[in-house]
Design an enzyme around this catalytic site. Structure first.
Site, short mmCIF file in Angstrom:
data_model
loop_
_atom_site.label_atom_id
_atom_site.label_comp_id
_atom_site.label_asym_id
_atom_site.label_seq_id
_atom_site.Cartn_x
_atom_site.Cartn_y
_atom_site.Cartn_z
N ARG A 96 0.88 -1.07 -0.11
CA ARG A 96 0.07 0.07 0.07
C ARG A 96 0.83 1.27 0.03
O ARG A 96 0.49 2.21 -0.71
CB ARG A 96 -0.97 -0.04 1.18
CG ARG A 96 -1.74 1.22 1.45
CD ARG A 96 -2.36 1.82 0.35
NE ARG A 96 -3.11 0.99 -0.69
CZ ARG A 96 -3.33 1.21 -2.14
NH1 ARG A 96 -3.02 2.23 -2.57
NH2 ARG A 96 -3.98 0.35 -2.74
N LYS A 163 4.41 38.85 -5.08
CA LYS A 163 2.84 38.81 -5.22
C LYS A 163 2.16 40.13 -4.92
O LYS A 163 2.76 40.80 -4.18
CB LYS A 163 2.61 37.34 -4.76
CG LYS A 163 3.07 36.21 -5.30
CD LYS A 163 2.86 34.98 -4.33
CE LYS A 163 1.61 34.60 -4.75
NZ LYS A 163 1.24 34.16 -6.02
#
Length: 277
Positions: A96, A163
Protein backbone atom coordinates in the site's frame (compact mmCIF):
# COMPACT_ATOMS: atom_id res chain seq x y z
CA UNK A 1 17.69 10.38 -3.39
CA UNK A 2 17.14 13.60 -1.45
CA UNK A 3 17.16 13.35 2.33
CA UNK A 4 13.65 14.81 2.57
CA UNK A 5 12.29 11.97 0.40
CA UNK A 6 14.06 9.34 2.49
CA UNK A 7 12.47 10.86 5.60
CA UNK A 8 9.07 10.79 3.90
CA UNK A 9 9.49 7.08 3.15
CA UNK A 10 10.48 6.47 6.76
CA UNK A 11 7.42 8.36 7.98
CA UNK A 12 5.12 6.49 5.59
CA UNK A 13 6.39 3.12 6.81
CA UNK A 14 6.15 4.16 10.45
CA UNK A 15 2.55 5.36 10.19
CA UNK A 16 1.35 2.26 8.30
CA UNK A 17 3.46 -0.61 9.63
CA UNK A 18 3.92 0.75 13.13
CA UNK A 19 4.90 -2.10 15.46
CA UNK A 20 4.28 -4.68 12.74
CA UNK A 21 1.82 -6.02 10.18
CA UNK A 22 -0.25 -8.26 12.44
CA UNK A 23 -2.33 -9.73 9.61
CA UNK A 24 0.68 -10.87 7.60
CA UNK A 25 2.42 -12.18 10.70
CA UNK A 26 -0.59 -14.33 11.46
CA UNK A 27 -1.32 -15.62 7.95
CA UNK A 28 2.04 -15.74 6.15
CA UNK A 29 4.85 -18.00 7.27
CA UNK A 30 8.14 -16.40 8.24
CA UNK A 31 10.70 -16.43 5.42
CA UNK A 32 8.14 -17.22 2.72
CA UNK A 33 9.21 -16.05 -0.75
CA UNK A 34 6.85 -14.09 -2.98
CA UNK A 35 6.59 -12.41 -6.36
CA UNK A 36 4.62 -9.22 -6.81
CA UNK A 37 3.41 -7.71 -10.07
CA UNK A 38 2.61 -4.03 -10.21
CA UNK A 39 0.44 -3.11 -13.18
CA UNK A 40 -1.59 -0.27 -14.62
CA UNK A 41 -5.37 -0.43 -14.61
CA UNK A 42 -5.80 2.65 -16.81
CA UNK A 43 -3.90 4.65 -19.40
CA UNK A 44 -1.36 6.76 -17.50
CA UNK A 45 2.01 8.50 -17.46
CA UNK A 46 4.26 6.77 -14.96
CA UNK A 47 6.05 8.51 -12.10
CA UNK A 48 7.38 7.49 -8.69
CA UNK A 49 9.32 4.35 -9.56
CA UNK A 50 12.42 5.15 -7.54
CA UNK A 51 10.53 6.00 -4.37
CA UNK A 52 8.37 2.85 -4.68
CA UNK A 53 11.53 0.78 -5.05
CA UNK A 54 13.01 2.40 -1.95
CA UNK A 55 9.91 1.51 0.08
CA UNK A 56 10.38 -2.22 -0.55
CA UNK A 57 14.13 -1.93 -0.15
CA UNK A 58 13.66 -0.37 3.30
CA UNK A 59 11.51 -3.35 4.34
CA UNK A 60 13.72 -6.02 2.72
CA UNK A 61 17.22 -4.92 1.58
CA UNK A 62 17.54 -8.11 -0.50
CA UNK A 63 14.47 -7.29 -2.59
CA UNK A 64 14.74 -7.88 -6.36
CA UNK A 65 13.21 -5.00 -8.33
CA UNK A 66 12.67 -5.60 -12.04
CA UNK A 67 11.28 -2.42 -13.58
CA UNK A 68 9.48 -2.89 -16.88
CA UNK A 69 8.74 0.84 -17.34
CA UNK A 70 10.49 4.08 -16.40
CA UNK A 71 9.18 7.38 -15.13
CA UNK A 72 7.73 9.32 -18.04
CA UNK A 73 6.60 6.18 -19.87
CA UNK A 74 3.08 5.86 -21.21
CA UNK A 75 1.37 2.78 -19.77
CA UNK A 76 -1.90 1.29 -20.89
CA UNK A 77 -4.35 -0.73 -18.83
CA UNK A 78 -2.92 -4.18 -18.19
CA UNK A 79 0.72 -3.20 -18.72
CA UNK A 80 3.15 -4.65 -16.19
CA UNK A 81 5.06 -1.79 -14.57
CA UNK A 82 7.35 -3.81 -12.35
CA UNK A 83 7.99 -7.27 -10.92
CA UNK A 84 9.30 -7.35 -7.37
CA UNK A 85 10.54 -10.44 -5.53
CA UNK A 86 11.43 -10.99 -1.92
CA UNK A 87 10.16 -11.84 1.54
CA UNK A 88 6.38 -12.17 1.43
CA UNK A 89 5.79 -10.24 4.63
CA UNK A 90 7.93 -7.36 3.37
CA UNK A 91 6.04 -7.19 0.08
CA UNK A 92 2.71 -7.23 1.87
CA UNK A 93 3.83 -4.51 4.28
CA UNK A 94 5.12 -2.30 1.49
CA UNK A 95 2.32 -2.84 -1.01
CA UNK A 96 0.00 0.00 0.00
CA UNK A 97 2.81 2.43 0.79
CA UNK A 98 4.50 1.89 -2.57
CA UNK A 99 1.18 2.12 -4.41
CA UNK A 100 0.29 5.35 -2.60
CA UNK A 101 3.45 6.92 -3.99
CA UNK A 102 3.00 5.48 -7.47
CA UNK A 103 -0.68 6.32 -7.73
CA UNK A 104 -0.39 9.93 -6.57
CA UNK A 105 2.75 10.71 -8.56
CA UNK A 106 1.53 8.96 -11.71
CA UNK A 107 -1.75 10.85 -11.37
CA UNK A 108 0.18 14.15 -11.38
CA UNK A 109 2.27 13.05 -14.36
CA UNK A 110 -0.87 11.97 -16.22
CA UNK A 111 -2.72 15.25 -15.72
CA UNK A 112 0.42 17.27 -16.49
CA UNK A 113 0.76 15.37 -19.75
CA UNK A 114 -2.76 16.32 -20.77
CA UNK A 115 -1.80 19.99 -20.51
CA UNK A 116 1.66 19.54 -22.05
CA UNK A 117 0.27 17.50 -24.94
CA UNK A 118 -2.37 20.14 -25.67
CA UNK A 119 0.32 22.79 -26.31
CA UNK A 120 2.87 20.46 -27.90
CA UNK A 121 2.93 22.42 -31.16
CA UNK A 122 3.17 25.82 -29.45
CA UNK A 123 6.16 27.59 -27.97
CA UNK A 124 4.69 27.40 -24.48
CA UNK A 125 5.78 25.55 -21.34
CA UNK A 126 3.43 24.24 -18.65
CA UNK A 127 4.68 25.27 -15.22
CA UNK A 128 3.84 23.81 -11.82
CA UNK A 129 3.33 25.86 -8.64
CA UNK A 130 3.96 25.54 -4.90
CA UNK A 131 0.47 24.05 -4.46
CA UNK A 132 1.85 20.68 -3.42
CA UNK A 133 1.20 18.31 -0.51
CA UNK A 134 3.45 19.21 2.46
CA UNK A 135 6.60 17.09 2.36
CA UNK A 136 5.90 15.82 -1.15
CA UNK A 137 7.16 18.80 -3.15
CA UNK A 138 10.31 17.30 -4.67
CA UNK A 139 8.47 14.13 -5.64
CA UNK A 140 5.51 16.00 -7.10
CA UNK A 141 7.76 18.29 -9.10
CA UNK A 142 9.63 15.25 -10.44
CA UNK A 143 6.25 13.85 -11.46
CA UNK A 144 5.44 17.08 -13.30
CA UNK A 145 8.66 16.70 -15.29
CA UNK A 146 7.82 13.05 -16.01
CA UNK A 147 4.54 14.25 -17.48
CA UNK A 148 6.22 16.77 -19.76
CA UNK A 149 5.81 19.86 -17.61
CA UNK A 150 8.44 22.30 -16.35
CA UNK A 151 9.25 23.11 -12.75
CA UNK A 152 8.74 26.65 -11.53
CA UNK A 153 10.54 27.64 -8.30
CA UNK A 154 11.06 24.87 -5.77
CA UNK A 155 10.37 27.07 -2.76
CA UNK A 156 10.57 30.60 -1.41
CA UNK A 157 14.35 30.51 -1.44
CA UNK A 158 15.37 30.06 -5.08
CA UNK A 159 13.36 32.51 -7.20
CA UNK A 160 11.83 35.90 -6.42
CA UNK A 161 8.09 36.03 -7.01
CA UNK A 162 6.64 39.36 -6.00
CA UNK A 163 2.96 38.80 -5.35
CA UNK A 164 0.04 41.03 -4.46
CA UNK A 165 0.72 40.92 -0.72
CA UNK A 166 4.39 41.82 -1.21
CA UNK A 167 3.31 44.78 -3.35
CA UNK A 168 0.87 45.90 -0.65
CA UNK A 169 3.60 45.78 1.98
CA UNK A 170 6.21 47.50 -0.21
CA UNK A 171 3.79 50.23 -1.28
CA UNK A 172 3.84 49.73 -5.04
CA UNK A 173 4.99 47.43 -7.82
CA UNK A 174 7.94 49.70 -8.52
CA UNK A 175 9.04 49.78 -4.87
CA UNK A 176 8.77 46.01 -4.49
CA UNK A 177 10.83 45.43 -7.64
CA UNK A 178 13.49 47.92 -6.58
CA UNK A 179 13.86 46.22 -3.20
CA UNK A 180 14.12 42.79 -4.80
CA UNK A 181 16.65 44.06 -7.36
CA UNK A 182 18.78 45.41 -4.51
CA UNK A 183 18.62 42.15 -2.52
CA UNK A 184 19.02 39.52 -5.23
CA UNK A 185 22.16 37.51 -5.79
CA UNK A 186 23.64 36.56 -9.19
CA UNK A 187 21.56 33.94 -10.98
CA UNK A 188 18.36 34.62 -9.06
CA UNK A 189 15.34 35.45 -11.22
CA UNK A 190 12.81 38.12 -10.35
CA UNK A 191 9.20 37.55 -11.34
CA UNK A 192 6.36 39.93 -10.50
CA UNK A 193 2.67 39.16 -10.37
CA UNK A 194 0.46 41.71 -12.13
CA UNK A 195 -3.29 42.07 -12.21
CA UNK A 196 -3.75 45.26 -14.25
CA UNK A 197 -2.14 46.80 -17.32
CA UNK A 198 -0.78 49.62 -15.14
CA UNK A 199 1.03 47.01 -13.05
CA UNK A 200 2.34 45.40 -16.24
CA UNK A 201 3.77 48.79 -17.27
CA UNK A 202 5.49 49.16 -13.89
CA UNK A 203 6.91 45.65 -14.18
CA UNK A 204 8.28 46.41 -17.66
CA UNK A 205 9.94 49.57 -16.32
CA UNK A 206 11.40 47.54 -13.44
CA UNK A 207 13.33 45.30 -15.84
CA UNK A 208 12.26 42.02 -14.23
CA UNK A 209 12.96 38.59 -15.69
CA UNK A 210 9.36 37.33 -15.83
CA UNK A 211 6.01 39.09 -15.68
CA UNK A 212 3.14 36.99 -14.41
CA UNK A 213 -0.30 37.92 -15.69
CA UNK A 214 -2.56 36.76 -12.89
CA UNK A 215 -6.27 36.06 -13.27
CA UNK A 216 -6.58 38.20 -16.39
CA UNK A 217 -9.13 37.47 -19.10
CA UNK A 218 -7.70 36.35 -22.43
CA UNK A 219 -8.18 39.72 -24.14
CA UNK A 220 -6.25 41.51 -21.37
CA UNK A 221 -3.46 38.92 -21.54
CA UNK A 222 -3.21 39.52 -25.28
CA UNK A 223 -2.95 43.28 -24.70
CA UNK A 224 -0.31 42.81 -22.00
CA UNK A 225 1.80 40.62 -24.28
CA UNK A 226 1.69 43.37 -26.91
CA UNK A 227 2.85 45.89 -24.30
CA UNK A 228 5.73 43.70 -23.18
CA UNK A 229 6.96 43.19 -26.78
CA UNK A 230 9.28 40.32 -25.90
CA UNK A 231 11.33 42.40 -23.45
CA UNK A 232 10.80 39.81 -20.75
CA UNK A 233 9.31 36.36 -20.39
CA UNK A 234 5.57 36.18 -19.75
CA UNK A 235 3.78 33.76 -17.44
CA UNK A 236 -0.01 33.50 -17.24
CA UNK A 237 -1.79 32.00 -14.24
CA UNK A 238 -5.13 31.76 -12.52
CA UNK A 239 -7.90 29.24 -13.12
CA UNK A 240 -6.27 27.70 -16.18
CA UNK A 241 -8.14 24.61 -17.35
CA UNK A 242 -7.87 22.27 -20.31
CA UNK A 243 -10.90 24.02 -21.73
CA UNK A 244 -9.34 27.50 -21.78
CA UNK A 245 -5.65 26.51 -22.06
CA UNK A 246 -5.31 26.95 -25.82
CA UNK A 247 -6.92 30.39 -25.74
CA UNK A 248 -4.34 31.59 -23.22
CA UNK A 249 -1.43 29.78 -24.89
CA UNK A 250 -2.26 31.43 -28.22
CA UNK A 251 -1.78 34.94 -26.81
CA UNK A 252 2.01 34.70 -27.09
CA UNK A 253 2.90 33.94 -23.48
CA UNK A 254 5.97 31.85 -22.69
CA UNK A 255 4.60 29.95 -19.70
CA UNK A 256 1.26 28.79 -18.37
CA UNK A 257 1.23 28.08 -14.63
CA UNK A 258 -1.29 25.42 -13.57
CA UNK A 259 -1.78 24.68 -9.89
CA UNK A 260 -4.32 21.96 -10.66
CA UNK A 261 -1.70 19.57 -12.05
CA UNK A 262 -0.53 18.99 -8.47
CA UNK A 263 -3.29 20.03 -6.11
CA UNK A 264 -6.19 18.42 -7.98
CA UNK A 265 -4.74 15.46 -9.89
CA UNK A 266 -6.68 12.24 -9.23
CA UNK A 267 -4.66 9.19 -8.25
CA UNK A 268 -3.84 6.87 -11.12
CA UNK A 269 -5.28 3.37 -10.94
CA UNK A 270 -2.36 1.02 -10.26
CA UNK A 271 -2.51 -2.29 -8.41
CA UNK A 272 -0.27 -5.08 -7.19
CA UNK A 273 -0.84 -8.80 -7.03
CA UNK A 274 1.35 -11.03 -4.85
CA UNK A 275 1.89 -14.79 -5.13
CA UNK A 276 3.73 -16.78 -2.51
CA UNK A 277 5.81 -19.88 -3.17
Amino acid sequence: MHESVLKLIELAIAEDVGTGDITSRATVGEGKHSVGRISAKQSLMLAGMEVAHRVFQALDPSIVWDAKRKDGARCESGDIICIVEGDARALLAGERIALNFLQRLSGIATVTNLFAHAVRDMNVQILDTRKTAPGWRLLEKQAVKAGGGTNHRIGLYDHYLIKNNHISCAGSVASAIALAQKARKPGQLIEVETRTLDEVKAAIDGNVDIIMLDNMPVNMVREAVKMIKGRTKVDVSGNITLENLLSYAATGVDYVSVGAITHSAPAADIHMTIKCS
